[in-house]
Design a protein around this motif. Structure first.
Motif, short mmCIF file in Angstrom:
data_model
loop_
_atom_site.label_atom_id
_atom_site.label_comp_id
_atom_site.label_asym_id
_atom_site.label_seq_id
_atom_site.Cartn_x
_atom_site.Cartn_y
_atom_site.Cartn_z
N VAL A 64 6.93 13.61 -3.72
CA VAL A 64 6.51 14.93 -4.17
C VAL A 64 7.48 15.88 -3.50
O VAL A 64 7.81 15.71 -2.34
CB VAL A 64 5.07 15.24 -3.67
CG1 VAL A 64 4.69 16.67 -4.01
CG2 VAL A 64 4.07 14.28 -4.30
N LYS A 86 -1.75 -2.37 -11.59
CA LYS A 86 -1.95 -3.82 -11.64
C LYS A 86 -0.99 -4.45 -12.67
O LYS A 86 -0.41 -5.50 -12.42
CB LYS A 86 -3.40 -4.13 -12.00
CG LYS A 86 -3.69 -5.59 -11.83
CD LYS A 86 -5.09 -5.97 -12.20
CE LYS A 86 -5.08 -7.49 -12.27
NZ LYS A 86 -6.36 -8.09 -12.20
N SER A 100 -2.97 3.12 -0.41
CA SER A 100 -4.39 2.83 -0.51
C SER A 100 -4.71 2.12 -1.84
O SER A 100 -5.47 1.16 -1.88
CB SER A 100 -5.14 4.16 -0.35
OG SER A 100 -6.43 4.08 -0.80
N ALA A 101 -4.07 2.57 -2.92
CA ALA A 101 -4.29 1.93 -4.23
C ALA A 101 -3.73 0.51 -4.25
O ALA A 101 -4.36 -0.42 -4.76
CB ALA A 101 -3.65 2.77 -5.33
N LEU A 128 -5.28 2.47 -11.73
CA LEU A 128 -5.32 1.18 -11.02
C LEU A 128 -4.88 0.06 -11.97
O LEU A 128 -4.17 -0.86 -11.58
CB LEU A 128 -6.72 0.92 -10.47
CG LEU A 128 -7.18 1.85 -9.34
CD1 LEU A 128 -8.64 1.60 -9.01
CD2 LEU A 128 -6.32 1.65 -8.08
N VAL A 153 0.88 16.35 -11.63
CA VAL A 153 1.21 17.57 -10.87
C VAL A 153 2.72 17.72 -10.94
O VAL A 153 3.46 17.05 -10.23
CB VAL A 153 0.88 17.45 -9.36
CG1 VAL A 153 1.11 18.80 -8.68
CG2 VAL A 153 -0.53 17.02 -9.12
N TRP A 174 0.20 8.04 1.30
CA TRP A 174 -1.11 7.57 1.70
C TRP A 174 -1.89 6.97 0.54
O TRP A 174 -2.39 5.84 0.62
CB TRP A 174 -1.87 8.75 2.31
CG TRP A 174 -2.91 8.33 3.26
CD1 TRP A 174 -2.76 8.15 4.59
CD2 TRP A 174 -4.25 8.01 2.94
NE1 TRP A 174 -3.94 7.75 5.13
CE2 TRP A 174 -4.87 7.65 4.14
CE3 TRP A 174 -5.00 7.99 1.77
CZ2 TRP A 174 -6.21 7.29 4.21
CZ3 TRP A 174 -6.32 7.63 1.82
CH2 TRP A 174 -6.91 7.27 3.03
N TYR A 214 -3.53 11.66 -14.13
CA TYR A 214 -3.42 12.89 -13.34
C TYR A 214 -1.95 13.29 -13.11
O TYR A 214 -1.15 12.50 -12.61
CB TYR A 214 -4.13 12.71 -12.00
CG TYR A 214 -4.07 13.93 -11.13
CD1 TYR A 214 -4.88 15.04 -11.41
CD2 TYR A 214 -3.22 14.00 -10.04
CE1 TYR A 214 -4.82 16.17 -10.63
CE2 TYR A 214 -3.16 15.14 -9.25
CZ TYR A 214 -3.96 16.22 -9.55
OH TYR A 214 -3.90 17.34 -8.78
N GLN A 223 -7.97 7.17 -11.29
CA GLN A 223 -9.14 6.31 -11.44
C GLN A 223 -8.76 4.92 -11.96
O GLN A 223 -7.70 4.42 -11.65
CB GLN A 223 -10.17 7.00 -12.33
CG GLN A 223 -10.72 8.29 -11.71
CD GLN A 223 -11.74 8.02 -10.60
OE1 GLN A 223 -11.71 6.98 -9.98
NE2 GLN A 223 -12.61 8.98 -10.33
N TYR A 265 -6.01 -1.70 -2.37
CA TYR A 265 -7.24 -1.92 -3.15
C TYR A 265 -7.02 -3.06 -4.14
O TYR A 265 -7.91 -3.84 -4.42
CB TYR A 265 -7.58 -0.63 -3.90
CG TYR A 265 -8.92 -0.64 -4.59
CD1 TYR A 265 -10.07 -0.23 -3.93
CD2 TYR A 265 -9.04 -1.04 -5.92
CE1 TYR A 265 -11.30 -0.22 -4.55
CE2 TYR A 265 -10.26 -1.04 -6.56
CZ TYR A 265 -11.39 -0.64 -5.88
OH TYR A 265 -12.61 -0.63 -6.50
N LEU A 266 -5.79 -3.14 -4.66
CA LEU A 266 -5.46 -4.19 -5.64
C LEU A 266 -5.07 -5.51 -4.98
O LEU A 266 -4.63 -6.44 -5.66
CB LEU A 266 -4.33 -3.70 -6.56
CG LEU A 266 -4.73 -2.53 -7.47
CD1 LEU A 266 -3.50 -1.93 -8.14
CD2 LEU A 266 -5.73 -3.00 -8.53
N GLY A 267 -5.19 -5.56 -3.66
CA GLY A 267 -4.96 -6.82 -2.98
C GLY A 267 -3.55 -7.02 -2.47
O GLY A 267 -3.21 -8.11 -2.01
N ASN A 293 3.53 12.40 0.25
CA ASN A 293 2.38 11.67 0.70
C ASN A 293 2.36 10.25 0.13
O ASN A 293 2.23 10.09 -1.07
CB ASN A 293 1.17 12.45 0.18
CG ASN A 293 -0.06 12.15 0.96
OD1 ASN A 293 -0.15 11.11 1.59
ND2 ASN A 293 -1.00 13.07 0.91
N GLU A 325 -2.02 6.45 -8.90
CA GLU A 325 -2.88 6.27 -7.72
C GLU A 325 -3.95 7.35 -7.62
O GLU A 325 -4.81 7.30 -6.76
CB GLU A 325 -2.02 6.23 -6.45
CG GLU A 325 -1.48 7.56 -5.95
CD GLU A 325 -0.26 8.08 -6.70
OE1 GLU A 325 0.07 7.56 -7.78
OE2 GLU A 325 0.37 9.05 -6.19
N LYS A 326 -3.90 8.35 -8.53
CA LYS A 326 -4.90 9.43 -8.55
C LYS A 326 -5.60 9.46 -9.90
O LYS A 326 -6.11 10.50 -10.30
CB LYS A 326 -4.19 10.78 -8.35
CG LYS A 326 -3.55 10.95 -7.01
CD LYS A 326 -4.56 11.47 -6.01
CE LYS A 326 -4.12 11.15 -4.62
NZ LYS A 326 -5.24 11.19 -3.70
#
Lengths: 208, 275
Positions: free
Chosen positions: A50, A203, A21-22, A199, A152, A17, A150, A195, A25-27, A15, A192-193
């Protein structure tokens, strides 16, 4: 920003995705590509993933992406961040589904956690866990010395004899949570999971 | 040591987010409502995981659900689980491509173990969350219900949990139908249904009304995560305050500095043209 040129490597494993997305979010405006010529010429690379080490490595080899990554990172000295399986693929070899040679960007191999190592802890290692970053680690600038990320995973890289141990995590045994050496960066956890901790780490990578 | 988790569960029904009380659904509002009353982009920084379930009783519109899921997951940097009526690998794949990291399944866990095996071998066992809805019977025993709580399974809940513990799923979402939406607190007795060496993480759900209920759930060593699906009990910055009080009370939840957002990570306004 200097980071608009990041390319996320698409090799069909898992994934992308949330990574995309992260980054957005950071531009960033990340490129997604599975084409060797695009990857070889990228300004910066992100290798997510994964799934099975063996299957992933075979896919990288068949598509010529393995050579493209090595050209970008070793010849052109572009920076790379491997996440989870992406970090493991950067190791010397993996033992998931049979011995398979890795990209060799990080010297140590990747093996399954053993019950001796983890004790009563369950495998896979899933959830937020405490990561201890080296105070001078570039990825961890602006974060506390111990921060939650996080995870896995069932396979791990051990830190023994390795230069570039950016962070460790203890799950019955100390394993390598993050790596950085010159232009090569990797995390076993999912920034990316994770918080604001994750991020911030992303960055920091983009700012290198 | 792994941290415990605070999970927010959103119940979706044909474009609306719902309040459930003993599995009877009441419309609350759409995505805009959620954004206005929850400032979801901020709330998502006060939880450790998000679960979004399509509980539509009638015909499900998978496309519309996935659109809502994508919108929610976009600004949510924690694991996301999604489910509701998943019966095929393709349905699971669509959810995983719409921002979900895990798939929540209920009825097939009990009716179709072969399908659960297929899900696990395709996406990994850690990707499958088994949801179990239990109800306390007059004699004090527990029964297990499927199909949105409409059909009771034969056999004891203990036996069904034992089966879930042995099946190819990553964790168990254990929900009390009696407490669902009541705000009276968790039914802690459902934990006695678990085998002593439960090999999979347990998410406790059903009945939370306030932060003390969350704390009670998290204090039990058999509980790995607590969930709340109540859209009114934590409205505004309720979840943020609940989380802060739990951490202050010594609960081992993951910690991050939300102020990093303001100081370093201010999102780029996507309405502006790119550089």
């Amino acid at each position: 920003m200097m980071n608009s040129g990041i390319t996320v490597i698409d090799y069909g494993m898992g994934n992308m995705w949330s990574v995309l997305s992260a980054l957005r979010y950071l531009g960033c405006n990340p490129t997604v590509s599975g084409q060797p010529d695009v990857v070889a010429n990228a300004d910066a690379l992100l290798l997510p993933g994964v799934g099975s080490f063996r299957k992933a490595m075979l896919t990288l080899k068949q598509s010529g992406l393995d050579q493209a990554i090595l050209e970008a990172v070793q010849v052109k000295q572009r920076k790379i961040l491997g996440i989870c399986l992406g970090m493991q693929l950067m190791g010397s070899r993996g033992s998931e589904d049979g011995e398979t040679e890795g990209l060799g960007l990080i010297a140590n191999p990747v093996d399954l956690f053993t019950p001796e190592e983890t004790g009563t802890n369950k495998i896979p290692h899933i959830g937020f866990d405490l990561v201890r970053g080296q105070s001078d680690a570039r990825l961890f600038q602006g974060l506390p010395e111990a921060a939650d990320f996080y995870f896995v995973h069932s396979y791990r890289m051990l830190p023994a004899g390795l230069a570039g141990k950016a962070a460790l995590c203890n799950y019955g045994i100390e394993f390598l949570a993050a790596y950085e050496q010159e232009n090569i960066f990797a995390t076993q956890f999912h920034p990316e999971k994770s918080q604001t901790n994750g991020l911030m780490l992303l960055k920091n990578f983009l700012a290198q | 040591m792994l941290k415990k988790r605070l999970i927010f569960t959103l119940l979706y029904n044909q474009g609306q987010f719902m309040l459930s009380r003993n599995f009877r659904l009441q419309k609350v509002g759409n995505l805009d409502w959620l954004q206005t009353h929850y400032n979801f982009s901020q709330i998502s920084f006060s939880i450790d995981e998000l679960i979004v379930l399509d509980v539509s009783r009638g015909e499900r519109n998978a496309e519309a659900f996935c659109t809502a899921l994508k919108t929610l997951a976009e600004g949510c940097f924690v694991p996301v689980a999604a489910g509701g009526g998943v019966r095929t690998l393709e349905q699971a794949r669509v959810l995983l491509r719409s921002g979900a990291d895990k798939v929540v399944v209920n009825t097939p866990v009990y009716d179709s173990r072969a399908f659960i095996g297929e899900l696990a071998s395709e996406f990994g066992q850690q990707c499958v969350v088994a949801a179990m809805d239990v109800k306390r019977m007059p004699d004090g025993s527990y029964s297990t219900w499927v199909e949105s709580g409409s059909r009771c399974l034969e056999g004891t809940a203990t036996a069904w949990i034992e089966q879930v513990a042995q099946s190819a799923v990553g964790e168990l979402y254990l929900n009390s139908i009696d407490r669902d939406g009541t705000g009276q607190g968790y039914d802690m007795q459902v934990l006695d249904l678990l085998p002593t060496d439960m090999p999979k993480p347990v998410i406790l759900a059903g009945g939370v009304g306030n932060a003390a209920h969350l704390a009670e759930g998290l204090a039990d060593r058999r509980v790995d995560a607590v969930a709340t699906a109540h859209l009114f009990n934590f409205v505004g910055d309720g979840l943020k305050q609940a989380r802060l009080s739990l951490i202050k009370g010594g609960v081992d939840l993951p910690i991050w500095d939300i102020q990093l957002l303001e100081q370093h990570l201010r999102p780029v306004d996507t309405r502006q043209p790119g550089q």
